[in-house]
Motif scaffolding. Structure first.
Motif, PDB file in Angstrom:
ATOM      1  N   UNK A  48      12.033  10.224 -12.972  1.00 14.30           N
ATOM      2  CA  UNK A  48      10.794  11.265 -12.518  1.00 14.30           C
ATOM      3  C   UNK A  48      11.380  11.764 -11.161  1.00 14.30           C
ATOM      4  N   UNK A  49      11.956  11.230 -10.420  1.00 13.57           N
ATOM      5  CA  UNK A  49      12.272  11.644  -8.920  1.00 13.57           C
ATOM      6  C   UNK A  49      13.529  12.734  -9.427  1.00 13.57           C
TER       7      UNK A  49
ATOM      8  N   UNK B  98       0.609  -1.412   0.143  1.00  4.79           N
ATOM      9  CA  UNK B  98       0.073   0.012  -0.106  1.00  4.79           C
ATOM     10  C   UNK B  98       0.942   1.222  -0.039  1.00  4.79           C
ATOM     11  N   UNK B  99       2.063   1.259   0.709  1.00  3.63           N
ATOM     12  CA  UNK B  99       2.844   2.391   0.664  1.00  3.63           C
ATOM     13  C   UNK B  99       3.487   2.576  -0.689  1.00  3.63           C
TER      14      UNK B  99
ATOM     15  N   UNK C 223       4.681  10.283  -7.019  1.00  2.83           N
ATOM     16  CA  UNK C 223       5.656  10.716  -8.143  1.00  2.83           C
ATOM     17  C   UNK C 223       4.803  10.555  -9.567  1.00  2.83           C
ATOM     18  N   UNK C 224       3.516  10.391  -9.700  1.00  2.40           N
ATOM     19  CA  UNK C 224       2.599  10.133 -10.738  1.00  2.40           C
ATOM     20  C   UNK C 224       3.296   9.215 -11.721  1.00  2.40           C
ATOM     21  N   UNK C 225       3.689   8.266 -11.240  1.00  6.19           N
ATOM     22  CA  UNK C 225       4.389   6.865 -12.106  1.00  6.19           C
ATOM     23  C   UNK C 225       3.258   5.667 -12.208  1.00  6.19           C
TER      24      UNK C 225
ATOM     25  N   UNK D  60       8.052  14.112  -2.126  1.00  5.42           N
ATOM     26  CA  UNK D  60       8.800  13.309  -3.256  1.00  5.42           C
ATOM     27  C   UNK D  60      10.060  12.685  -2.775  1.00  5.42           C
ATOM     28  N   UNK D  61      10.846  13.321  -2.037  1.00  7.17           N
ATOM     29  CA  UNK D  61      12.045  12.523  -1.536  1.00  7.17           C
ATOM     30  C   UNK D  61      11.444  11.147  -0.797  1.00  7.17           C
ATOM     31  N   UNK D  62      10.440  11.278   0.250  1.00  5.84           N
ATOM     32  CA  UNK D  62       9.919  10.343   1.037  1.00  5.84           C
ATOM     33  C   UNK D  62       9.534   9.204  -0.030  1.00  5.84           C
TER      34      UNK D  62
END
Length: 205
Positions: A165-166, A142-143, A151-153, A191-193
């Protein structure tokens, strides 16, 4: 010291079914007491069953007299009385099934919904897309799915797409890339997490 107030000879709240109403008199002819107890209407009142039941309101003495003379079995034949007195009387009726396998309470078909703007269908497809598995069979927690959404991936993104993407999002939200603007720091932290979550996920090993 004795109270000078006259004692009220009226039923109090301990009597079950008592409903006090100002000005309502007992329906028994010639009785001037308050009608505070409900009783069925007399036969021949003209009630047809269209609407709520028409009850009579009686005083305590007259409702007691009515109850003492009430006979549940009045008008029944001996066989009907015998059937009504059986221990399981009334339990033979078929109960309603609550499952959908037996044909009761079946959910409506998809074709029964009118969806001219495709709002229901689009939402369903988005949900199925979010819950879909990877084509390579690698598991997603789930995470992991939440991180992919951040990240919209797509669910089938590989490690190269993740790094690309990152990098794009870090350049977009980092203050050094925005003239010192720190208004996107919260978004950058998410985003980093998300990247850290996916980088250690078995799906991107």
């Amino acid at each position: 010291m004795a109270s000078s107030q006259p004692k009220k000879d009226r039923p109090n709240a301990r009597f079950h079914g008592r409903v006090e109403a100002e000005g309502r008199k007992c329906a028994e002819p010639g009785c001037a007491e308050a009608g505070e107890f409900r009783a069925p209407p007399l036969e021949g009142t003209g009630f047809t069953g269209d609407g709520p039941p028409q009850f009579r309101w009686l005083c305590l003495d007259h409702v007691r007299a009515f109850n003492s003379g009430y006979n549940f079995f009045a008008g029944m034949s001996p066989d009907e009385i015998h059937d009504a007195q059986r221990p399981l009387a009334g339990w033979e009726r078929e109960t309603r099934a609550f499952n959908t396998t037996g044909g009761a309470d079946r959910p409506p078909r998809w074709a029964d919904f009118s969806d001219p703007l495709d709002a229901i269908g689009a939402r369903f497809r988005d949900r199925m897309k979010q819950e879909a598995g990877r084509q390579d069979g690698k598991p997603l927690s789930g995470k992991d799915r939440d991180a992919l959404k951040t990240l919209e991936l797509e669910v089938d993104a590989d490690r190269m797409a993740l790094r690309k993407r990152y990098s794009e999002l870090v350049r977009r939200y980092h203050p050094d890339r925005n003239g010192g603007d720190r208004s996107h720091e919260a978004r950058l932290q998410r985003v980093i997490e998300a990247y850290q979550q996916l980088r250690s996920s078995p799906a991107f090993a």
